[in-house]
Design a protein around this motif. Sequence first.
Motif, PDB file in Angstrom:
ATOM      1  N   VAL A 168       0.834  -1.209   0.000  1.00 22.84           N
ATOM      2  CA  VAL A 168       0.000   0.000   0.000  1.00 22.84           C
ATOM      3  C   VAL A 168       0.866   1.254   0.000  1.00 22.84           C
ATOM      4  O   VAL A 168       0.479   2.289  -0.558  1.00 22.84           O
ATOM      5  CB  VAL A 168      -0.978   0.006   1.183  1.00 22.84           C
ATOM      6  N   GLY A 169       2.054   1.191   0.607  1.00 21.18           N
ATOM      7  CA  GLY A 169       2.961   2.333   0.571  1.00 21.18           C
ATOM      8  C   GLY A 169       3.428   2.620  -0.841  1.00 21.18           C
ATOM      9  O   GLY A 169       3.489   3.778  -1.268  1.00 21.18           O
ATOM     10  N   SER A 170       3.760   1.558  -1.597  1.00 20.54           N
ATOM     11  CA  SER A 170       4.178   1.737  -2.988  1.00 20.54           C
ATOM     12  C   SER A 170       3.044   2.282  -3.837  1.00 20.54           C
ATOM     13  O   SER A 170       3.251   3.144  -4.705  1.00 20.54           O
ATOM     14  CB  SER A 170       4.666   0.398  -3.563  1.00 20.54           C
ATOM     15  N   VAL A 171       1.825   1.790  -3.611  1.00 22.34           N
ATOM     16  CA  VAL A 171       0.668   2.260  -4.380  1.00 22.34           C
ATOM     17  C   VAL A 171       0.463   3.756  -4.176  1.00 22.34           C
ATOM     18  O   VAL A 171       0.285   4.517  -5.133  1.00 22.34           O
ATOM     19  CB  VAL A 171      -0.597   1.472  -3.988  1.00 22.34           C
ATOM     20  N   LEU A 172       0.497   4.195  -2.928  1.00 26.21           N
ATOM     21  CA  LEU A 172       0.252   5.609  -2.644  1.00 26.21           C
ATOM     22  C   LEU A 172       1.433   6.485  -3.054  1.00 26.21           C
ATOM     23  O   LEU A 172       1.253   7.611  -3.518  1.00 26.21           O
ATOM     24  CB  LEU A 172      -0.056   5.798  -1.161  1.00 26.21           C
ATOM     25  N   LEU A 173       2.638   5.966  -2.894  1.00 28.56           N
ATOM     26  CA  LEU A 173       3.820   6.742  -3.290  1.00 28.56           C
ATOM     27  C   LEU A 173       3.799   7.003  -4.788  1.00 28.56           C
ATOM     28  O   LEU A 173       3.988   8.140  -5.244  1.00 28.56           O
ATOM     29  CB  LEU A 173       5.092   5.987  -2.895  1.00 28.56           C
ATOM     30  N   ALA A 174       3.544   5.969  -5.580  1.00 30.80           N
ATOM     31  CA  ALA A 174       3.509   6.139  -7.034  1.00 30.80           C
ATOM     32  C   ALA A 174       2.227   6.799  -7.489  1.00 30.80           C
ATOM     33  O   ALA A 174       2.229   7.630  -8.404  1.00 30.80           O
ATOM     34  CB  ALA A 174       3.668   4.776  -7.717  1.00 30.80           C
ATOM     35  N   GLY A 175       1.107   6.425  -6.847  1.00 31.65           N
ATOM     36  CA  GLY A 175      -0.191   6.865  -7.328  1.00 31.65           C
ATOM     37  C   GLY A 175      -0.502   8.317  -7.070  1.00 31.65           C
ATOM     38  O   GLY A 175      -1.126   8.981  -7.909  1.00 31.65           O
ATOM     39  N   VAL A 176      -0.060   8.849  -5.915  1.00 32.09           N
ATOM     40  CA  VAL A 176      -0.446  10.227  -5.593  1.00 32.09           C
ATOM     41  C   VAL A 176       0.712  11.112  -5.129  1.00 32.09           C
ATOM     42  O   VAL A 176       0.735  12.304  -5.473  1.00 32.09           O
ATOM     43  CB  VAL A 176      -1.571  10.256  -4.523  1.00 32.09           C
ATOM     44  N   LEU A 177       1.688  10.579  -4.405  1.00 34.12           N
ATOM     45  CA  LEU A 177       2.729  11.458  -3.876  1.00 34.12           C
ATOM     46  C   LEU A 177       3.594  12.054  -4.976  1.00 34.12           C
ATOM     47  O   LEU A 177       3.994  13.230  -4.885  1.00 34.12           O
ATOM     48  CB  LEU A 177       3.599  10.718  -2.858  1.00 34.12           C
ATOM     49  N   LEU A 178       3.898  11.285  -6.019  1.00 28.62           N
ATOM     50  CA  LEU A 178       4.699  11.834  -7.108  1.00 28.62           C
ATOM     51  C   LEU A 178       3.965  12.966  -7.823  1.00 28.62           C
ATOM     52  O   LEU A 178       4.588  13.875  -8.373  1.00 28.62           O
ATOM     53  CB  LEU A 178       5.049  10.737  -8.122  1.00 28.62           C
ATOM     54  N   LYS A 179       2.627  12.906  -7.808  1.00 35.90           N
ATOM     55  CA  LYS A 179       1.829  13.922  -8.496  1.00 35.90           C
ATOM     56  C   LYS A 179       1.890  15.270  -7.806  1.00 35.90           C
ATOM     57  O   LYS A 179       1.587  16.307  -8.412  1.00 35.90           O
ATOM     58  CB  LYS A 179       0.363  13.482  -8.585  1.00 35.90           C
ATOM     59  N   MET A 180       2.277  15.284  -6.537  1.00 37.99           N
ATOM     60  CA  MET A 180       2.380  16.550  -5.826  1.00 37.99           C
ATOM     61  C   MET A 180       3.433  17.442  -6.470  1.00 37.99           C
ATOM     62  O   MET A 180       3.270  18.669  -6.553  1.00 37.99           O
ATOM     63  CB  MET A 180       2.702  16.288  -4.357  1.00 37.99           C
TER      64      MET A 180
END
Length: 528
Positions: free
Chosen positions: A259-271
Amino acid sequence: MIPLDETVLQALLLAVVALPLLGAVAALLPAPPGLRGRGPDQAVLRHGVTVTGAVLALTVVLTLGFDHDRPGSMQAETNVAWIPALGVRLHFGTDGISLPLLVLTALLTFLCALYSYVRMPQGPSPKAFVALLLLLECGTLATFAVLDLMLFFLAFEMVLIPMYFLIARWGGEGRGPAAWKFVLYTLLGSVVMLLGLLVLGLNAGTFDMVRLADAHGSGLGHTTQLIAALAIGIGLAVKAPMWPLHSWLPDAHTAAPTVGSVLLAGVLLKMGTYGFVRILLPGVPEGAHTFAPYLAAFAVAGIIYGSLACLALARKGAKGDLKRLIAYSSVGHMGFVLLGIATLTHTGVNGALYANLAHGLITGLLFFLVGALKDRTGTSDLDTLAGATGGALYGRAPRLGGLLAFGAVASLGLPGLAGFWGELLALLGAYHPAAGLSRPAFMVFLVFGALGTLLTAAYLLVVVRRVCMGDPAETRPERLATVTDVRGFEFAAWTPLVVLTVVAGLWPGALLGLMDPAVQSLLPGVTR
């Protein structure tokens, strides 16, 4: 869709941002006896699903109530004084650029909470896990909803602490060094970005992002714009992640829980890429124009580098980690986002925003799938998956193999799926960059970007062949029946991503019609 009253929209947006924070606090409290179920651990995991589900429902209502006839205008605005002496205000709002990112964040966080309810990562107390997950959601949603530079910086930094602990406490092998590398890189980038935000806000006389966009650099000297653009750009580029400031990313993804990888790639990079579009392009246009060719050059370098790194990891005997490979693929895909931004055109920026969303859906799905594969086989090493554990997922777990192949072809940009449109528009933007940019240089960038699409197809097809089809010379037949196919809770968590990937690929006008008016308002005077 029926537009709601502005007061109702304000309340909805504030609730979307505040509810995860309140939920994080509540997660640390003892569960009421009637809600404990089989125990306190199950109760807090159920709490995480409930809160993230409520946030997702509120974002859907916000989307339905959004006035789609004027997506270029800021809606659901709340603007009150917070620190009058510094001119910092509690300013929230959303438009056609930020609204899809709010929905993407709420969706992925809910799916992660749902997945974790059944497949909780190995680690300390579930209370802390759920609280950190909700805190991470709050910081990410706030980043996309705030309209004040100082609030943006605070929200931007807020996500570092929960992501650090998710990696360091619930991650796999090498999680400690990976978590520290993640924090140090992003903190150093943020310090530089803060200096740039202060230079911009103090010289413009306001920290309000809407006023800065409306002014479009008027009143700011050329040197001031250059300094602000460089400092802000470096901080955002670390999070984006732009080559060569990307080296924290593969380690963080490899060590992070699923879940950390999903959120890191899915939304944090978009910031990071969102900050380029929301702050840098409209706020310091001269500085953005000066550095655009350099940004494009770094972007295409990232596209080629990420693809070559993935090819090296995918080859037989390289002992490449599949999670690490997908992390490097993110460097390449985000390179297309940065290339679209660097064109300074409506076409390129729309492509960048579209690729942003597509990457969140597709790469989130891929990390879910690789995490499930690692849970079943005990490894994400490509050589081991293709050899010792039997490979041939099509025969052993056809649904899991089919989903992995679907994620791969979506990631390589197959027409009809979400990954196609963003990269195509970014390349079209490079074909006709903004006035004043060197077209021959951008044609070179276009050629390298197109080459990157071919390399992307090459390594992803190699992965599909080795993992999904297997190699008869490597496969051990006695191990062919050991992989469990997709379970019910996994179908529930992954199906929305598959459906949205198809819908976004077949109906791009829905998103482009929402984003383009907002892009035009941020880039006035651009003809294409």
